[in-house]
Design an enzyme around this catalytic site. Structure first.
Site, short mmCIF file in Angstrom:
data_model
loop_
_atom_site.label_atom_id
_atom_site.label_comp_id
_atom_site.label_asym_id
_atom_site.label_seq_id
_atom_site.Cartn_x
_atom_site.Cartn_y
_atom_site.Cartn_z
N ASP A 44 -80.16 -48.03 125.73
CA ASP A 44 -79.81 -49.31 125.11
C ASP A 44 -79.90 -49.15 123.59
O ASP A 44 -79.03 -49.60 122.85
CB ASP A 44 -80.78 -50.42 125.54
CG ASP A 44 -80.59 -50.83 126.99
OD1 ASP A 44 -79.46 -50.74 127.50
OD2 ASP A 44 -81.58 -51.23 127.63
N LYS B 57 -87.30 -52.55 133.52
CA LYS B 57 -87.23 -51.61 132.40
C LYS B 57 -88.60 -51.17 131.86
O LYS B 57 -88.74 -50.06 131.36
CB LYS B 57 -86.41 -52.20 131.25
CG LYS B 57 -84.93 -52.28 131.57
CD LYS B 57 -84.14 -52.74 130.36
CE LYS B 57 -82.68 -52.94 130.75
NZ LYS B 57 -81.83 -53.17 129.59
#
Ligand code: ATR
Length: 290
Positions: free
Chosen positions: A110, A74
């Protein structure tokens, strides 16, 4: 797969991570794509750290429309992208890439997925006092979006230095003071009586450690809203403790589904069938396909 036609026109999406075998994103996304009758296929790709750059180049070369990015990529994926959405840049992590005719742009759904899950459950974080447990990647995304939405934040973490670092980044970006404390029973007791919302952004309670929780019912007052980002098991020990204390809880499944739904919308330009995605996720988690 029934009713599935792959042709020369089919577009591809997927998830890159290592490991990726346990991801339920392929099930969730393909169910949604099928429901919408969209000519897309979503695939899992195990990508080793040393191959990340090649994988992203390959995304362009193969004209893959979109990717989800999961652990451990990420943060590391950022230098390989052409553009970053403002929030993803500030958070310093990307979980969604969109390929716009060869220009790769990174997003962090997210964070927006967490916010959407809160809003869907009738909770507007503006002006609310939030205690966040944990200072890892998930906590960073959550603390940024909550600060942006005008919440008052306090981060508790086992390793105090990581909490300080996370808080400093939020403060720099939003000019807002974020308090930090070391995670302890005493500090939990002190801060939870102050808080409106508690977010568990650690992995404590995640399968197979389903009997673990950082917070027990004796620390929870009935007005506290408890959000546990752990989605496996579907109901965590923390949620059970909170329910026992008469508190409202939100599970990690809602965040998982919304981060997927928001990525889906970026790739397809269509509104995601959130309920289909939720049902598919529940089915997969109950069957233990992750
Ligand atoms: P993620 O990307 O999911 O946030 P991470 O970056 O590894 O994962 O962060 C995990 C978080 O859970 C950290 O805040 C970690 O605390 P430390 O910073 O002290 O390592 C927290 N965590 C994990 N296991 C824990 C435990 N048993 N007790 C308390 N905190 C825990």
């Amino acid at each position: 797969m029934e009713n599935w036609h792959i042709s020369g026109k089919t577009k591809f999406c997927g998830v890159i991570g290592d490991p990726v075998e346990h991801s339920i994103s392929p099930l969730i996304h393909n169910a949604a794509l099928r429901k919408m009758g969209l000519d897309y296929l979503y695939l899992p790709f195990r990508v080793k750290i040393e191959d990340l750059g090649k994988a992203i180049e390959g995304m362009k070369a193969l004209n893959i429309k979109g990717l989800n990015v999961t652990l451990p990529h990420k943060v590391a994926v950022i230098p390989f992208l052409d553009e970053l959405d403002h929030l993803a840049e500030k958070i310093g992590a990307v979980n969604t890439i969109v390929n716009n005719d060869g220009v790769l742009k990174g997003y962090n759904t997210d964070a927006t997925g967490f916010l959407q899950a809160l809003l869907e459950n009738g909770v507007d974080p503006k002006g609310r006092r939030v205690v966040i447990l944990g200072a890892g990647g998930a906590s960073r995304a959550i603390s940024f979006i909550l600060a942006r939405e005008g919440a008052d934040l306090l981060i508790l973490n086992r390793t105090l230095d990581k909490a300080k670092e996370c808080a400093a980044r939020v403060s720099r970006t939003f000019g807002k003071k974020v308090k930090v404390l070391k995670l302890s029973k005493e500090n939990l007791a002190k801060t939870l009586s102050w808080a409106d919302i508690l977010v568990n952004a650690t992995s404590v309670g995640m399968s197979p450690n389903v009997g673990e929780t950082l917070v027990t019912s004796d620390l929870i007052e009935s007005g506290l809203i408890v959000f546990d980002i752990v989605y496996n098991p579907l109901k965590t020990k923390l949620q059970r403790e909170a329910e026992y204390a008469g508190s409202e809880t939100i599970g990690g499944l809602d965040m998982l589904v919304w981060q997927g739904a928001l990525a889906f919308e970026r790739w397809t330009g269509r509104k995601a069938p959130v309920e289909v995605m939720r049902e598919e996720a529940i089915k997969a988690l109950e069957k233990g396909e992750n």
